[in-house]
Design a protein around this motif. Sequence first.
Motif, PDB file in Angstrom:
ATOM      1  N   PRO A 149       0.781  -1.238   0.000  1.00  0.00           N
ATOM      2  CA  PRO A 149       0.000   0.000   0.000  1.00  0.00           C
ATOM      3  C   PRO A 149       0.814   1.290   0.000  1.00  0.00           C
ATOM      4  CG  PRO A 149       0.101  -0.868   2.224  1.00  0.00           C
ATOM      5  CD  PRO A 149       0.812  -1.864   1.341  1.00  0.00           C
ATOM      6  N   GLU A 150       2.153   1.222  -0.002  1.00  0.00           N
ATOM      7  CA  GLU A 150       2.948   2.442   0.022  1.00  0.00           C
ATOM      8  C   GLU A 150       4.043   2.376  -1.037  1.00  0.00           C
ATOM      9  OE1 GLU A 150       3.822  -0.660   1.706  1.00  0.00           O
ATOM     10  OE2 GLU A 150       3.176   0.424   3.492  1.00  0.00           O
ATOM     11  N   GLU A 151       4.238   3.472  -1.775  1.00  0.00           N
ATOM     12  CA  GLU A 151       5.355   3.584  -2.710  1.00  0.00           C
ATOM     13  C   GLU A 151       5.658   5.039  -3.068  1.00  0.00           C
ATOM     14  OE1 GLU A 151       5.264   4.275  -6.393  1.00  0.00           O
ATOM     15  OE2 GLU A 151       3.264   5.029  -6.033  1.00  0.00           O
ATOM     16  N   ALA A 152       4.751   5.956  -2.706  1.00  0.00           N
ATOM     17  CA  ALA A 152       4.968   7.365  -3.028  1.00  0.00           C
ATOM     18  C   ALA A 152       6.114   7.963  -2.221  1.00  0.00           C
ATOM     19  CB  ALA A 152       3.677   8.157  -2.769  1.00  0.00           C
ATOM     20  N   TRP A 153       6.321   7.496  -0.994  1.00  0.00           N
ATOM     21  CA  TRP A 153       7.293   8.116  -0.094  1.00  0.00           C
ATOM     22  C   TRP A 153       8.670   8.272  -0.720  1.00  0.00           C
ATOM     23  CZ3 TRP A 153       6.623   4.203   4.527  1.00  0.00           C
ATOM     24  CH2 TRP A 153       5.272   4.163   4.913  1.00  0.00           C
ATOM     25  N   TRP A 154       9.012   7.389  -1.666  1.00  0.00           N
ATOM     26  CA  TRP A 154      10.368   7.341  -2.208  1.00  0.00           C
ATOM     27  C   TRP A 154      10.587   8.335  -3.336  1.00  0.00           C
ATOM     28  CZ3 TRP A 154       7.887   3.437   0.139  1.00  0.00           C
ATOM     29  CH2 TRP A 154       8.587   2.710   1.094  1.00  0.00           C
ATOM     30  N   TRP A 155       9.523   8.984  -3.819  1.00  0.00           N
ATOM     31  CA  TRP A 155       9.771   9.906  -4.937  1.00  0.00           C
ATOM     32  C   TRP A 155       8.909  11.157  -4.956  1.00  0.00           C
ATOM     33  CZ3 TRP A 155       6.424   9.876  -9.529  1.00  0.00           C
ATOM     34  CH2 TRP A 155       5.404   8.917  -9.487  1.00  0.00           C
ATOM     35  N   PRO A 157       6.374  13.791  -2.101  1.00  0.00           N
ATOM     36  CA  PRO A 157       5.641  13.991  -0.850  1.00  0.00           C
ATOM     37  C   PRO A 157       4.148  13.984  -1.131  1.00  0.00           C
ATOM     38  CG  PRO A 157       6.532  16.071  -1.628  1.00  0.00           C
ATOM     39  CD  PRO A 157       7.056  15.013  -2.561  1.00  0.00           C
ATOM     40  N   SER A 158       3.364  13.426  -0.198  1.00  0.00           N
ATOM     41  CA  SER A 158       1.951  13.240  -0.498  1.00  0.00           C
ATOM     42  C   SER A 158       1.131  13.032   0.766  1.00  0.00           C
ATOM     43  CB  SER A 158       1.768  12.018  -1.408  1.00  0.00           C
ATOM     44  OG  SER A 158       2.095  10.818  -0.705  1.00  0.00           O
ATOM     45  N   ASN A 159      -0.171  13.045   0.560  1.00  0.00           N
ATOM     46  CA  ASN A 159      -1.120  12.547   1.552  1.00  0.00           C
ATOM     47  C   ASN A 159      -1.400  11.111   1.133  1.00  0.00           C
ATOM     48  OD1 ASN A 159      -2.893  12.431   3.683  1.00  0.00           O
ATOM     49  ND2 ASN A 159      -4.510  13.590   2.690  1.00  0.00           N
ATOM     50  N   ASP A 160      -0.603  10.191   1.639  1.00  0.00           N
ATOM     51  CA  ASP A 160      -0.482   8.858   1.054  1.00  0.00           C
ATOM     52  C   ASP A 160      -1.532   7.893   1.594  1.00  0.00           C
ATOM     53  OD1 ASP A 160       0.578   6.879  -0.569  1.00  0.00           O
ATOM     54  OD2 ASP A 160       1.991   6.204   0.956  1.00  0.00           O
ATOM     55  N   HIS A 161      -2.738   8.029   1.077  1.00  0.00           N
ATOM     56  CA  HIS A 161      -3.815   7.087   1.403  1.00  0.00           C
ATOM     57  C   HIS A 161      -4.860   7.163   0.294  1.00  0.00           C
ATOM     58  CE1 HIS A 161      -7.176   5.100   3.415  1.00  0.00           C
ATOM     59  NE2 HIS A 161      -6.278   4.573   4.237  1.00  0.00           N
ATOM     60  N   PRO A 162      -5.443   6.034  -0.106  1.00  0.00           N
ATOM     61  CA  PRO A 162      -6.435   6.058  -1.185  1.00  0.00           C
ATOM     62  C   PRO A 162      -7.640   6.952  -0.912  1.00  0.00           C
ATOM     63  CG  PRO A 162      -5.712   3.818  -0.772  1.00  0.00           C
ATOM     64  CD  PRO A 162      -5.138   4.654   0.331  1.00  0.00           C
ATOM     65  N   ALA A 163      -7.900   7.259   0.353  1.00  0.00           N
ATOM     66  CA  ALA A 163      -9.052   8.109   0.665  1.00  0.00           C
ATOM     67  C   ALA A 163      -8.876   9.535   0.156  1.00  0.00           C
ATOM     68  CB  ALA A 163      -9.306   8.117   2.177  1.00  0.00           C
ATOM     69  N   SER A 204      -2.477  12.874 -16.036  1.00  0.00           N
ATOM     70  CA  SER A 204      -3.615  12.025 -15.660  1.00  0.00           C
ATOM     71  C   SER A 204      -4.858  12.885 -15.530  1.00  0.00           C
ATOM     72  CB  SER A 204      -3.333  11.307 -14.338  1.00  0.00           C
ATOM     73  OG  SER A 204      -2.267  10.387 -14.483  1.00  0.00           O
ATOM     74  N   ALA A 205      -5.886  12.550 -16.294  1.00  0.00           N
ATOM     75  CA  ALA A 205      -7.098  13.362 -16.338  1.00  0.00           C
ATOM     76  C   ALA A 205      -8.074  13.044 -15.220  1.00  0.00           C
ATOM     77  CB  ALA A 205      -7.795  13.181 -17.691  1.00  0.00           C
ATOM     78  N   HIS A 206      -7.904  11.887 -14.562  1.00  0.00           N
ATOM     79  CA  HIS A 206      -8.839  11.465 -13.522  1.00  0.00           C
ATOM     80  C   HIS A 206      -8.130  11.380 -12.173  1.00  0.00           C
ATOM     81  CE1 HIS A 206     -12.204  10.199 -16.216  1.00  0.00           C
ATOM     82  NE2 HIS A 206     -11.211  10.129 -17.089  1.00  0.00           N
ATOM     83  N   PRO A 207      -8.865  11.572 -11.080  1.00  0.00           N
ATOM     84  CA  PRO A 207      -8.248  11.431  -9.756  1.00  0.00           C
ATOM     85  C   PRO A 207      -7.625  10.047  -9.583  1.00  0.00           C
ATOM     86  CG  PRO A 207     -10.422  12.432  -9.585  1.00  0.00           C
ATOM     87  CD  PRO A 207     -10.284  11.967 -10.994  1.00  0.00           C
ATOM     88  N   MET A 208      -6.556   9.993  -8.807  1.00  0.00           N
ATOM     89  CA  MET A 208      -5.800   8.759  -8.638  1.00  0.00           C
ATOM     90  C   MET A 208      -5.308   8.643  -7.204  1.00  0.00           C
ATOM     91  SD  MET A 208      -2.647   7.420 -11.033  1.00  0.00           S
ATOM     92  CE  MET A 208      -1.704   8.947 -10.945  1.00  0.00           C
ATOM     93  N   ALA A 209      -5.371   7.440  -6.661  1.00  0.00           N
ATOM     94  CA  ALA A 209      -4.766   7.177  -5.358  1.00  0.00           C
ATOM     95  C   ALA A 209      -3.243   7.226  -5.495  1.00  0.00           C
ATOM     96  CB  ALA A 209      -5.210   5.808  -4.836  1.00  0.00           C
ATOM     97  N   THR A 210      -2.567   7.682  -4.449  1.00  0.00           N
ATOM     98  CA  THR A 210      -1.126   7.890  -4.537  1.00  0.00           C
ATOM     99  C   THR A 210      -0.360   6.598  -4.836  1.00  0.00           C
ATOM    100  OG1 THR A 210      -1.171   7.824  -2.112  1.00  0.00           O
ATOM    101  CG2 THR A 210      -0.986   9.979  -3.145  1.00  0.00           C
TER     102      THR A 210
END
Length: 482
Positions: A149-155, A157-163, A204-210
């Motif tokens: 469930p996590e991979e954004a941290w490495w490249w 900064p984000s609010n890293d949750h599908p919600a 990306s034209a549509h919302p996406m989980a991080t």
Amino acid sequence: MAWTTALLAVLLSGPVAPVPGAAGIGDPYYPDYGNGGYDVTHYDIRLRYQPSTDELSGTTTIQARATQGLSRFDLDFLLDVRSVVVDGRPARFTRRGDHELVVTPARPLRWGDTMTVRVTYSGMPSTKVGAGFTAWFRTPDGALAAGEPEEAWWWFPSNDHPADKARFDISVAVPDGVEVLSNGTLPRAPFPDGPGWTRWSWHSAHPMATYLAFLAIGQYDVERTRSAGGRPGIHAYSQLLTPELEAAARASVSRTSEIIDWESTVFGPYPFESEGGVVTPPGALPYSLETQTRPTYGTTHFRRGANLGVIVHENAHQWFGDSVSLTRWKDIWLNEGFATYAEWLWSEHTGEASAQQLFDELFDAFPDDDTVWTLPLGDPGVPVITPEIYFRGPMMLQELRVTMGDPAFFRLLKAWPAAHRDRNGDTAQFITLANRIAGRDLGAFFQAWLYTPSKPARVQAHFTGLPVASEAAHSVRSNPSR
């Protein structure tokens, strides 16, 4: 009358003082994943990456809205931060834990305020460890960022949750002759970015989980495609593939448009602006992942030859998991159960074993005390990616089909992604929708299949004796698709 009294009390009490945003979004499985106090609408990620040294640098600009008065807020991130600017003013920042970047803006934010956060950073992602591992994989010719469930941290900064889904622009400069694959479309051809460098910019034209945002950097054969209906696509194959792996991968991934067209007849219109697939270098990625618009495939799925099952599975996720994302990680069955069941429906569609035949064989394959039955599907615990979900999930859906009948069940398969497109959904909402379409209360059925830690009673049995599930069980246990 009570609501007017409460509102009057709030108005008379004056503005609420800003307070720190929570360090997590509220997921009981991963308490410090995501962050509280704001909602992201857009990420603009602009990077430069040198494959020979694994040096990554750049900026991420985040557009967000405060959902409370904020004196400070967190971002999930691992690399070395040089500066943070909030609404044009330098902000203080510090570290907490292994992946929390705590930001204190020069001026507190009020509820409803929009904010622009610009983080400048650098580092070697493969050297950073979070939650005990790294989701940045170096390859002989580049790198991969793909994980759940996590991979954004490495490249970035984000609010890293599908919600908290958002739109993305991802732009990466690499040495000339190196390819960069990511999500969405490539609105313009790669272009020079200084002597010896080329920039690839994805939209990306549509919302996406991080966790669905990805990078594949290296030597790839990149092919532009277009489906019979005009849908654009990009397929990419690592140039490091052996001839046997490349032949199997191409025989599989090249049928993506055909499979998506069929899935659209079952699940409703394809929810995104593009399609495709990226086949990674041998041994680089130990799984395949439903990265939005363009799944990433590990070569383990092609070792025995062409594999349409994994193409069906990861593209079914474009509806179940990507367009409709889970609200909390305990609802992972809404992703994996449907994607695996899509493989069963494909088998049925192509004249091989029916979904009922696959159910019958698999239902009888596991003893009553197997964790397939004792691990509650609707609340499986951590880690969320376990083999049991890939077995009990599709079995539950086949039993739901028998219980509801085909007309109602297949209406449900289209109604769920239509009702929550580009947003999130949870198990309670799914049950409510199923009850409405079925025209009756299915609570006892869902209680037995989702929450009771024992083998449910069979709704209906049509055992055919086809030996199809034992091999499937071995394959998924040893190497599940995500």
